[in-house]
Design an enzyme around this catalytic site. Structure first.
Site, short mmCIF file in Angstrom:
data_model
loop_
_atom_site.label_atom_id
_atom_site.label_comp_id
_atom_site.label_asym_id
_atom_site.label_seq_id
_atom_site.Cartn_x
_atom_site.Cartn_y
_atom_site.Cartn_z
N HIS A 52 3.82 -2.11 3.32
CA HIS A 52 3.69 -0.70 2.95
C HIS A 52 5.00 -0.25 2.32
CE1 HIS A 52 0.52 -1.32 5.90
NE2 HIS A 52 -0.11 -0.31 5.34
N ASP A 82 0.85 -1.18 0.00
CA ASP A 82 0.00 0.00 0.00
C ASP A 82 0.89 1.24 0.00
OD1 ASP A 82 -2.11 -1.71 0.12
OD2 ASP A 82 -2.87 -1.03 2.07
#
Length: 255
Positions: free
Chosen positions: A207, A62
Site C-alpha cells: 500500500h 494500492d
C-alpha cells in the site's frame, strides 16, 4: 380372468414405476450436471502467473488513502531501476492528480481500484460499470492512458464483477503475496513476509501509504534482485490473451 386382470395391472404399475425412476434419474443427472457446470464456470481473477523458469515478480501498490509517501516510493523504484503497478481509487485520483501524473511519468503502470472502494460483489452491473468507468476516464484525462487491469476492493469479487470488468477491457488482478504492510508491520517483518513467500510469477501487494513502506521497499527490492528476481509491471507479467486460469488463480499460457 380375475388373476389375469390383476397381473396386467401389476405389470402396468411396474412399468409406470420404472418410468418414474428413469425420469428421476435423468432429472437428478441433469441437476448434477448443472451444479457441476456452475462450479466449473466460476470465474477466478489472476492471483499469479505460471512463467516457467523466468524469475519474474510483479510489485503492486494500492492507493486509497494518503499520498505523502508516493513520490518517495517512485524515487526508490527508480533507484533500483524497477517499475511497479499502482491500483488507484477514484477519490484518491481526484485528490492527488499530481501524484497520479507522476506515477505515469515514471513509467509505472496505473490500474483501476474502483471509484469508491466498495464491496463490489454487492453492486448491480450498472453500478459496477459506473465505478470502473469513472476511474478509467479520470486516469485517461490525467495521463492519456486508460487502465487495463482492475483490482477489486477488499479482494471481493463474483462472476458478474469479473465479467463486467472484462467487457470494459479490464483484467481482474488479485495477489499471491500479501506484505501485510497495512497492519503496521516493521520493515524487517514486511521484507521477511515477501521474501519467504515470493516465487516465480508472484504478485505482491503493498500500500502506498502504509507505515513502514519507505523503509521496507529498499530491503525488499535488494533482496529480490540479489535472489535473481526481476520485478516487473502487470503488463510484463500477465498474459493478455490465449490463456487459462486454474482453480488456484494461476494464469497459464495455452499450449
Amino acid at each position: 380372468m380375475v388373476f389375469s386382470v390383476k397381473k396386467s395391472t401389476l405389470i402396468c404399475v411396474a412399468l409406470v414405476l420404472l418410468l418414474c425412476v428413469a425420469c428421476g434419474f435423468i432429472v437428478n443427472t441433469q441437476t448434477f450436471a448443472t451444479v457441476f457446470s456452475n462450479r466449473s464456470a466460476r470465474k477466478i481473477p489472476v492471483y499469479g502467473v505460471d512463467c516457467g523458469e523466468e524469475k519474474l515478480v510483479a510489485l503492486t501498490f494500492d492507493a486509497a488513502w494518503g499520498a505523502d509517501k508516493t513520490l518517495k516510493i517512485l524515487e526508490i523504484l527508480e533507484k533500483y531501476d524497477v517499475k511497479a503497478t499502482f491500483f488507484l481509487v477514484g477519490f484518491w485520483l481526484d485528490k492527488y492528480p499530481e501524484e497520479t501524473k507522476a506515477i505515469a511519468e515514471s513509467g509505472c503502470e496505473i490500474g483501476n481500484h474502483s471509484n469508491n472502494h466498495l464491496q463490489m460483489s454487492k453492486l448491480s452491473a450498472d453500478k459496477i460499470r459506473e465505478e470502473l468507468a469513472y476511474v478509467n476516464d479520470a486516469v485517461y484525462k490525467l495521463t492519456g492512458k486508460k487502465p487495463t487491469y482492475f483490482r477489486p476492493p477488499f479482494g471481493d469479487y463474483d462472476n458478474e464483477l469479473i465479467e463486467t470488468a472484462e467487457n470494459m477491457g479490464l483484467q481482474t488482478i488479485q495477489w499471491s503475496v500479501d506484505s501485510l504492510d497495512w497492519k503496521g508491520l516493521s520493515a524487517t517483518e514486511i521484507t521477511s513476509r515477501v521474501t519467504k513467500n515470493v516465487k516465480n510469477g508472484s504478485i505482491v501487494l503493498f500500500h502506498n501509504n502504509s507505515d513502514n513502506i519507505l523503509e521496507a521497499l529498499p530491503l525488499v527490492l535488494a533482496n529480490l534482485i540479489n535472489s535473481g528476481y526481476k520485478p516487473v509491471t502487470m503488463s510484463e507479467l500477465v498474459y493478455a490473451d490465449d490463456y487459462y486460469i486454474d482453480n488456484n488463480g494461476v494464469q497459464h499460457k495455452n499450449a
